[in-house]
Design a protein around this motif. Structure first.
Motif, PDB file in Angstrom:
ATOM      1  N   ARG A 138       0.837  -1.202   0.000  1.00 23.45           N
ATOM      2  CA  ARG A 138       0.000   0.000   0.000  1.00 23.45           C
ATOM      3  C   ARG A 138       0.871   1.251   0.000  1.00 23.45           C
ATOM      4  NH1 ARG A 138      -5.272  -1.057   0.760  1.00 23.45           N
ATOM      5  NH2 ARG A 138      -5.859  -3.007   1.774  1.00 23.45           N
ATOM      6  N   LEU A 139       0.391   2.265  -0.701  1.00 24.43           N
ATOM      7  CA  LEU A 139       1.069   3.560  -0.709  1.00 24.43           C
ATOM      8  C   LEU A 139       0.672   4.347   0.536  1.00 24.43           C
ATOM      9  CD1 LEU A 139       0.531   4.555  -4.441  1.00 24.43           C
ATOM     10  CD2 LEU A 139       2.696   3.911  -3.384  1.00 24.43           C
ATOM     11  N   THR A 140       1.658   4.896   1.189  1.00 25.47           N
ATOM     12  CA  THR A 140       1.390   5.763   2.336  1.00 25.47           C
ATOM     13  C   THR A 140       1.666   7.218   2.005  1.00 25.47           C
ATOM     14  OG1 THR A 140       3.636   5.356   3.164  1.00 25.47           O
ATOM     15  CG2 THR A 140       1.870   3.926   3.996  1.00 25.47           C
ATOM     16  N   PHE A 142      -9.570  -2.697   3.670  1.00 26.85           N
ATOM     17  CA  PHE A 142     -10.313  -1.495   4.020  1.00 26.85           C
ATOM     18  C   PHE A 142     -11.709  -1.561   3.411  1.00 26.85           C
ATOM     19  CE2 PHE A 142      -5.958  -0.166   4.640  1.00 26.85           C
ATOM     20  CZ  PHE A 142      -6.036   0.565   5.820  1.00 26.85           C
ATOM     21  N   GLU A 143     -12.680  -1.268   4.219  1.00 21.73           N
ATOM     22  CA  GLU A 143     -14.069  -1.338   3.790  1.00 21.73           C
ATOM     23  C   GLU A 143     -14.304  -0.435   2.574  1.00 21.73           C
ATOM     24  OE1 GLU A 143     -18.234  -1.561   6.183  1.00 21.73           O
ATOM     25  OE2 GLU A 143     -16.969   0.171   6.630  1.00 21.73           O
ATOM     26  N   GLY A 144     -14.923  -0.999   1.557  1.00 23.65           N
ATOM     27  CA  GLY A 144     -15.258  -0.225   0.374  1.00 23.65           C
ATOM     28  C   GLY A 144     -14.270  -0.338  -0.765  1.00 23.65           C
ATOM     29  N   GLU A 145     -12.998  -0.724  -0.498  1.00 20.46           N
ATOM     30  CA  GLU A 145     -12.081  -0.943  -1.613  1.00 20.46           C
ATOM     31  C   GLU A 145     -12.473  -2.231  -2.314  1.00 20.46           C
ATOM     32  OE1 GLU A 145      -8.056  -1.407  -0.301  1.00 20.46           O
ATOM     33  OE2 GLU A 145      -8.526  -3.036   1.080  1.00 20.46           O
ATOM     34  N   SER A 146     -12.023  -2.426  -3.520  1.00 18.58           N
ATOM     35  CA  SER A 146     -12.394  -3.646  -4.226  1.00 18.58           C
ATOM     36  C   SER A 146     -11.726  -4.847  -3.569  1.00 18.58           C
ATOM     37  CB  SER A 146     -11.992  -3.570  -5.695  1.00 18.58           C
ATOM     38  OG  SER A 146     -10.585  -3.676  -5.846  1.00 18.58           O
ATOM     39  N   ILE A 147     -12.380  -5.997  -3.681  1.00 16.12           N
ATOM     40  CA  ILE A 147     -11.795  -7.230  -3.146  1.00 16.12           C
ATOM     41  C   ILE A 147     -10.434  -7.466  -3.776  1.00 16.12           C
ATOM     42  CG2 ILE A 147     -12.064  -9.725  -3.005  1.00 16.12           C
ATOM     43  CD1 ILE A 147     -15.102  -9.287  -3.065  1.00 16.12           C
ATOM     44  N   ALA A 148     -10.334  -7.245  -5.085  1.00 11.98           N
ATOM     45  CA  ALA A 148      -9.066  -7.471  -5.794  1.00 11.98           C
ATOM     46  C   ALA A 148      -7.958  -6.589  -5.246  1.00 11.98           C
ATOM     47  CB  ALA A 148      -9.256  -7.227  -7.289  1.00 11.98           C
ATOM     48  N   ALA A 149      -8.270  -5.319  -4.952  1.00 14.25           N
ATOM     49  CA  ALA A 149      -7.258  -4.418  -4.406  1.00 14.25           C
ATOM     50  C   ALA A 149      -6.797  -4.890  -3.031  1.00 14.25           C
ATOM     51  CB  ALA A 149      -7.805  -2.999  -4.324  1.00 14.25           C
ATOM     52  N   ALA A 150      -7.737  -5.341  -2.207  1.00 11.89           N
ATOM     53  CA  ALA A 150      -7.376  -5.840  -0.877  1.00 11.89           C
ATOM     54  C   ALA A 150      -6.477  -7.064  -0.974  1.00 11.89           C
ATOM     55  CB  ALA A 150      -8.642  -6.169  -0.089  1.00 11.89           C
ATOM     56  N   LEU A 151      -6.783  -7.949  -1.929  1.00  9.77           N
ATOM     57  CA  LEU A 151      -5.940  -9.126  -2.119  1.00  9.77           C
ATOM     58  C   LEU A 151      -4.550  -8.736  -2.590  1.00  9.77           C
ATOM     59  CD1 LEU A 151      -8.543 -11.539  -3.749  1.00  9.77           C
ATOM     60  CD2 LEU A 151      -7.595 -11.688  -1.445  1.00  9.77           C
ATOM     61  N   HIS A 152      -4.468  -7.781  -3.525  1.00  8.22           N
ATOM     62  CA  HIS A 152      -3.165  -7.313  -3.990  1.00  8.22           C
ATOM     63  C   HIS A 152      -2.340  -6.743  -2.839  1.00  8.22           C
ATOM     64  CE1 HIS A 152      -4.203  -7.844  -8.197  1.00  8.22           C
ATOM     65  NE2 HIS A 152      -2.997  -7.464  -8.516  1.00  8.22           N
ATOM     66  N   ALA A 153      -2.993  -5.955  -1.991  1.00 11.07           N
ATOM     67  CA  ALA A 153      -2.285  -5.359  -0.867  1.00 11.07           C
ATOM     68  C   ALA A 153      -1.732  -6.418   0.089  1.00 11.07           C
ATOM     69  CB  ALA A 153      -3.209  -4.411  -0.113  1.00 11.07           C
ATOM     70  N   ASN A 154      -2.357  -7.598   0.069  1.00 10.28           N
ATOM     71  CA  ASN A 154      -1.891  -8.709   0.903  1.00 10.28           C
ATOM     72  C   ASN A 154      -0.982  -9.673   0.141  1.00 10.28           C
ATOM     73  OD1 ASN A 154      -3.266  -8.834   3.757  1.00 10.28           O
ATOM     74  ND2 ASN A 154      -4.835  -8.046   2.358  1.00 10.28           N
ATOM     75  N   GLY A 155      -0.556  -9.286  -1.058  1.00 13.77           N
ATOM     76  CA  GLY A 155       0.376 -10.101  -1.824  1.00 13.77           C
ATOM     77  C   GLY A 155      -0.242 -11.233  -2.608  1.00 13.77           C
ATOM     78  N   ILE A 156      -1.569 -11.255  -2.716  1.00  9.39           N
ATOM     79  CA  ILE A 156      -2.261 -12.324  -3.448  1.00  9.39           C
ATOM     80  C   ILE A 156      -2.399 -11.918  -4.910  1.00  9.39           C
ATOM     81  CG2 ILE A 156      -4.304 -13.783  -3.550  1.00  9.39           C
ATOM     82  CD1 ILE A 156      -2.768 -13.949  -0.902  1.00  9.39           C
ATOM     83  N   ARG A 157      -1.955 -12.763  -5.819  1.00 11.85           N
ATOM     84  CA  ARG A 157      -2.053 -12.471  -7.244  1.00 11.85           C
ATOM     85  C   ARG A 157      -2.900 -13.484  -8.007  1.00 11.85           C
ATOM     86  NH1 ARG A 157      -0.327  -8.647  -5.264  1.00 11.85           N
ATOM     87  NH2 ARG A 157       1.404  -7.308  -5.880  1.00 11.85           N
ATOM     88  N   VAL A 158      -2.954 -14.730  -7.520  1.00 13.77           N
ATOM     89  CA  VAL A 158      -3.710 -15.771  -8.213  1.00 13.77           C
ATOM     90  C   VAL A 158      -5.121 -15.801  -7.640  1.00 13.77           C
ATOM     91  CG1 VAL A 158      -3.874 -18.223  -8.770  1.00 13.77           C
ATOM     92  CG2 VAL A 158      -1.627 -17.115  -8.633  1.00 13.77           C
ATOM     93  N   PHE A 159      -6.109 -15.561  -8.503  1.00 12.47           N
ATOM     94  CA  PHE A 159      -7.514 -15.481  -8.082  1.00 12.47           C
ATOM     95  C   PHE A 159      -8.319 -16.727  -8.457  1.00 12.47           C
ATOM     96  CE2 PHE A 159      -7.749 -10.523  -8.258  1.00 12.47           C
ATOM     97  CZ  PHE A 159      -6.780 -10.465  -7.272  1.00 12.47           C
TER      98      PHE A 159
END
Length: 483
Positions: A2-4, A29-46
């Motif tokens: 995530r960018l700070t 974070f509530e309201g961000e896309s599920i994909a963005a939340a997964l990316h922020a957690n290092g998940i790339r394979v969906f």
């Protein structure tokens, strides 16, 4: 990651919440896309592809492809790139076609929801506009100024379309929002609707559009049937894919998806990026990556010359990023996500030059290789289809007033042919005024004529010069077949 900090943007993230991914508890974070939340957690394979079981990631970020489909709360095939994250969501990697999990709420004996009973609302409106981007919002403002009751429909929860992620300043005159960033232009367009008979229907999907100008909508799990006297389609465009070995690996993104991750959600797509495409979009997004602290290995383009504005190219070169023309990407490698990319030179016939191959260590490949107009609703309705390469391919035939082959149905912005956002806004004005002339019996004809003349003149100015040559030729061909 995530960018700070960002030189332009401040990220007003919602409440931090917990959700579950494949049995693990993660934070987002509530309201961000599920994909963005997964990316922020290092998940790339969906998900896995249906036939070959290959890994799939995230490509378009606008719900136009199937790469990000996952099972969410037991429901398969959810487009995670446009679905907001909620607390305690259960997100699962989807394998194959996915299967509905028969929990209590979906068991055969459970009380059906209104949506599953087929309940629907029926509404009417003078003008329905599909798309709340630059063209749609501009059309709504000008139709509203003429007194037309208007509803603007968009599947996103935030209006503005592509403008909400464009941090660069626009060129041209003040009329064309020169020296204003795209993110601020969107706010101005929305403010222009204040006091007008215009309603926004956000988070609403258009399921169908029929010859009697009836729109089938889905909003909050409820079916709405909207009957309109006139329709403006401002549905934008979709990213083009480029075919190369392993182009389906997670880590290969469309440029718009990268902008969405970075500039809307504040999540970087990777650490080191190869940008494919040296048009304006590729150059602008490459610079935005640099602003976000991402290393750009190179910008490449198969064309012999840079296609974008030289001012954008100069900024990239000053930052030390090489721009390699007459180059293409041949393949990317990695077991389940991009780890490297092999590029090579191409000759005058667009063929790879043997011995020119070299491998770049990158974890992301960003494709800025053009757009295709979103005209499916127009074609479903029965609007005449034509192919104009200069406008992006298959488009709905339309005349200089942007009216299609069906009376009372207009098309504007990238849906009518790929150009700049400035042009989309002016086309939106013209379509809104044309619709008003059709719908209003007591409209001020002189004022309408003046505004249409101004819009037509503005379009001519925007398409003047060498960078407008393609669009000029495309519209010349279009008006020849669309009139």
């Amino acid at each position: 990651m995530r960018l700070t900090q960002h030189p332009i943007l401040e990220f007003d993230r919602g409440r931090e919440i917990e959700f579950e991914f494949d049995g693990r508890k993660l934070l987002g974070f509530e309201g961000e896309s599920i994909a963005a939340a997964l990316h922020a957690n290092g998940i790339r394979v969906f998900r896995e592809s249906i036939k070959r079981k290959r890994p799939r990631g995230f490509f378009c970020a606008i719900g136009r492809c199937s790469s990000c489909l996952m099972t969410v709360d037991g429901i398969p095939n959810i487009m995670t790139c446009v679905t907001p994250l909620k607390e305690d969501m259960k997100v699962e990697t989807q394998r194959g076609k996915g299967a509905i999990l028969l929990t209590e709420s979906f068991s055969p004996g459970s009380r059906p929801t209104e949506a599953r009973r087929g309940a629907k609302d029926v509404a009417t409106v003078s003008l329905a506009i599909v798309g709340a981007g630059p063209a749609g919002l501009s059309a709504a403002a000008y139709a509203g100024r003429m007194g037309v009751e208007t509803i603007v429909i968009d599947e996103n929860d935030v209006p503005g379309g592509q403008l909400i992620k464009q941090t660069h300043m626009f060129f041209g005159s003040r009329e064309h929002y020169a020296q204003i960033r795209g993110i601020d232009i969107g706010d101005e367009l929305i403010a222009n609707l204040s006091g007008l008979p215009v309603k926004l229907m956000l988070g609403t999907t258009v399921l169908g559009l029929y010859p009697d100008r009836t729109l089938s909508l889905l909003a909050n799990r409820r079916h709405i049937e909207l009957r309109a006297d006139a329709v403006i389609l401002a549905t934008g465009a979709s990213e083009n894919m480029l075919a190369f070995e392993n182009c389906d690996l997670p880590g290969v993104y469309g440029a718009g998806a990268v902008q969405t991750l970075m500039n809307v959600h504040g999540v970087v797509p990777g650490k080191r990026v190869l940008m494919v495409g040296a048009g304006n979009i590729g150059l602008i997004v490459a610079y935005q990556l640099l602003q976000a602290g991402v290393d750009v290995a190179a910008v490449i383009d198969a064309a012999p010359e840079v296609g974008g504005y030289h001012v954008h190219a100069a900024k990239i070169r000053r930052a030390g990023v090489p721009i390699l023309t007459s180059h293409t990407v041949q393949r990317v490698t990695g077991p389940d996500r991009v780890e490297s990319a092999e590029i090579c030179r191409v000759d005058d016939h667009w063929q790879p030059v043997p011995g020119s191959e070299r491998t770049l260590s990158v974890d992301t490949v960003c494709l800025a290789v053009g757009l295709t107009p979103n005209c499916e609703l127009a074609f479903q309705m029965g609007c005449r289809e034509t192919y104009v390469a200069e406008l992006g391919g298959p488009v709905a035939a339309h005349d200089p007033d942007l009216e299609t082959s069906i009376s009372g149905v207009f098309i504007a912005g990238d849906a009518s042919g790929i150009e700049e956002a400035s042009t989309a806004m002016i086309e939106g004005r013209l379509a809104g005024l044309a619709a008003a002339e059709l719908l209003c019996r007591e409209v001020d004809r002189e004022e309408l004529k003046r505004l249409r003349s101004e819009a037509t003149s503005s379009l001519k100015t925007l398409r003047a010069g060498p960078f407008g040559a393609t669009a000029r030729e495309g519209k010349r061909k279009m008006f020849k077949v669309g009139s």
